[in-house]
Write an enzyme that holds these catalytic residues in place. Structure first.
Site, mmCIF file in Angstrom:
data_model
loop_
_atom_site.group_PDB
_atom_site.id
_atom_site.type_symbol
_atom_site.label_atom_id
_atom_site.label_comp_id
_atom_site.label_asym_id
_atom_site.label_seq_id
_atom_site.Cartn_x
_atom_site.Cartn_y
_atom_site.Cartn_z
ATOM 1 N N GLY A 10 0.818 -1.211 0.000
ATOM 2 C CA GLY A 10 0.000 0.000 0.000
ATOM 3 C C GLY A 10 0.851 1.259 0.000
ATOM 4 N N SER A 11 0.391 2.264 -0.756
ATOM 5 C CA SER A 11 1.122 3.540 -0.808
ATOM 6 C C SER A 11 0.247 4.691 -0.324
ATOM 7 C CB SER A 11 1.606 3.807 -2.237
ATOM 8 O OG SER A 11 0.499 3.771 -3.132
ATOM 9 N N GLY A 12 -0.721 4.352 0.531
ATOM 10 C CA GLY A 12 -1.580 5.392 1.117
ATOM 11 C C GLY A 12 -0.908 5.988 2.345
ATOM 12 N N GLY A 14 -0.799 4.938 5.407
ATOM 13 C CA GLY A 14 -0.073 3.942 6.192
ATOM 14 C C GLY A 14 1.208 3.533 5.491
ATOM 15 N N VAL A 78 -1.369 -7.067 -5.049
ATOM 16 C CA VAL A 78 -1.041 -8.243 -4.247
ATOM 17 C C VAL A 78 -2.229 -9.192 -4.275
ATOM 18 C CG1 VAL A 78 -0.547 -9.073 -1.912
ATOM 19 C CG2 VAL A 78 0.583 -7.007 -2.775
ATOM 20 N N GLU A 173 -19.253 17.190 2.130
ATOM 21 C CA GLU A 173 -18.348 18.051 1.354
ATOM 22 C C GLU A 173 -18.760 18.075 -0.118
ATOM 23 O OE1 GLU A 173 -14.386 17.879 4.150
ATOM 24 O OE2 GLU A 173 -14.526 16.385 2.598
ATOM 25 N N ASP A 312 -6.673 1.727 7.644
ATOM 26 C CA ASP A 312 -8.096 1.367 7.518
ATOM 27 C C ASP A 312 -8.329 -0.136 7.565
ATOM 28 O OD1 ASP A 312 -8.647 4.015 7.282
ATOM 29 O OD2 ASP A 312 -9.462 3.937 5.245
#
Ligand code: FAD
Length: 459
Positions: A10-12, A14, A78, A173, A312
């Site tokens: 993951g590249s978010g 976290g 993955v 929003e 998450d």
């Protein structure tokens, strides 16, 4: 002897923070992500409404980490994690990569959940990815274009009705922003329709707006939205979504139709399936109803002290699915990895992860937001200013901050927006993308079967 190998999925918030905080550690990191960018999800709705470009909110992970020599970035989805063999298998364009690890950080986040009705997605895109945001921009602006052309008044009305499902921060929003787009940016740009006469409906099965922010701020946001002519429909459960509109069931059991062309799904999240995959291989770790991994107090899964789940995808009491949960979880996990590399980590005696709540906020309109920091609750201009500064602070990259400041300047002080282009791809590509992904999956499966058959034949 090879260095300690850390694999991050993951590249978010976290994944990227985990990689960065291991910058000076004596480790080799492989960051694998199915997206090539670090996406700043909180600003996706501004991409959908033409304020920011996708590049402004999603810098390329490889370029962010260019100078960090101990990281290798791999683009790939993955598909398997083997906790026994300590390997992660990923795929890209039919190619398979197996990456071994000593420590694993899984930060694969969550996806949109349609509560068992995935068929809604084709008509009501969610707001989780750049593709979603661009598709929504195409649909929102496309709806005004179609209304200008429509000759039948009922069809024109349908085209000018926007329904946002989910009255959490994203829904609030987005609903507010569609109104501003219609009233300010599009004012005077059409000849047959008056964009500000569009109908924006924000609906939710729950009984309040912004439930996690408490009653007072929820009501404040609701009043502000109503003042902007957003129709708020609470206790309203969606029972069907189709091309022409949606069907809603109210609390008293009656069903009704809302004919609308543009629908947005901002309700519900489901954790990445990688969570269930890891839990199934652990010594008894389970997942919660949303598929999040119920991690140990040190964010690991049972029996695997160096397999961390953060962000998450983790389920920790009191930690919301927000950026801070992911950032703090990543820092906690990497601190333990750094200690392990130095030989100072004792998994049996780790200090549990402790979350520090820095608060939450939601922007409602130009110069108006609501914010909750500890016991302090406030709204209006000060909250708006705080929202602006904090989002600038957390946006990654100097260029992106300058670009966002410039875009906000022209859209908040003036009336225009810099990202109003829409393309056919934005509006119509989803079924094609789904088809290509299915083909790739089938191709990958077929390739795996061929390899297995060849191995069997070879004895
Ligand atoms: C529209 C929206 C608005 C939000 N607004 C706010 C806000 O105002 N404030 C706030 O604090 N939080 C907000 N959030 C929540 C916040 O963005 C998340 O809590 C945060 O992104 C979680 O970080 P993460 O690293 O766990 O997951 P993500 O940031 O979602 O990152 C997951 C990463 O995993 C990758 N991935 C997933 N599956 C795989 C796979 N199989 N293989 C390889 N890679 C994979 C993805 O490509 C992605 O890079 C918002 C979220 C959304 C969607």
């Amino acid at each position: 002897m090879s260095r300690h190998r850390v694999v991050i999925i993951g590249s978010g918030f976290g994944g990227l923070n985990a990689a960065r905080s291991l910058k000076r550690a004596d480790v080799d990191i492989t960051l694998i992500s199915k997206t090539t960018t670090h996406l700043f999800q909180p600003l996706l709705y501004q991409v959908a409404t033409g304020i920011l470009s996708e590049g402004d909110v999603a810098p390329t992970t490889r370029l962010i980490l260019r100078k960090q020599k101990n990281v290798r970035v791999l683009w790939g989805e993955v598909s398997a994690i083997d906790l026994k063999a300590k390997t992660v298998t990923s795929h890209l364009m039919g190619m398979q990569t197996v990456t071994p690890y000593d420590s694993l950080i899984v930060a694969a986040g969550a996806q949109q959940s349609y509560f068992g009705h995935d068929e809604y997605a084709a008509f009501a895109p969610g707001m989780k990815s750049i593709d979603d945001a661009l598709e929504l921009r195409g649909r929102i602006l496309g709806a005004f274009e179609a209304a200008e052309v429509a000759t039948d008044p009922a069809e024109r009305k349908r085209r000018l009705t926007f329904v946002v499902v989910g009255a959490g921060p994203t829904g609030v929003e987005l609903a507010g922003e569609i109104v501003q787009l219609a009233e300010r940016t599009l004012a005077g740009a059409f000849r047959t329709i008056t964009p500000s006469e569009c109908r924006v409906i924000l609906l939710d099965a729950a009984s309040a707006v912004l439930p996690p922010m408490g009653e007072k701020l929820g009501l404040k946001a609701q009043r502000r939205l109503e003042k902007m002519d957003v129709e708020i429909q609470l206790n309203a459960m969606v029972t069907a979504v189709d091309y022409m509109g949606i069907t809603v069931k109210d609390n008293d059991g009656t069903e009704r139709r809302i004919e609308c062309a543009c629908k947005v799904w901002a309700a519900g999240v489901a954790a990445s399936p990688l969570g269930a995959m890891i839990a199934a291989q652990s010594d008894g770790t389970e997942t919660d109803r949303a598929g999040r991994v119920i991690v140990e107090p040190d964010l690991t899964v049972k029996g695997h002290p160096y397999v961390f789940v953060v962000g998450d995808l983790m389920s920790v009491p009191g930690v919301p699915g927000m950026a801070q949960g992911a950032i703090q979880g990543a820092h906690y996990a990497t601190t333990l990895i750094k200690q392990a590399v130095k030989g100072h980590d004792d998994p049996a005696n780790r200090k549990p992860f402790a979350y520090f709540d820095k608060g939450s906020m939601a922007l409602i309109s130009r110069y108006s937001a609501v914010a909750k920091v500890g016991k302090l609750e406030f709204g209006g201009f000060i909250a708006w200013l705080a929202w602006l500064l904090l989002h600038l602070l957390y946006l990654v990259g100097f260029r992106n901050r300058i670009a966002a400041m410039f875009s906000w300047g022209i859209s908040f002080l003036g009336r225009t927006r810099g990202q109003m282009a829409i393309t056919s791809q934005m509006m119509y590509a989803r079924p094609v993308v789904d088809w290509v992904e299915r083909q790739a999956q089938e191709g990958t499966l077929a390739a795996a079967e061929r390899i297995e058959a060849a191995e069997k034949q070879a004895g």
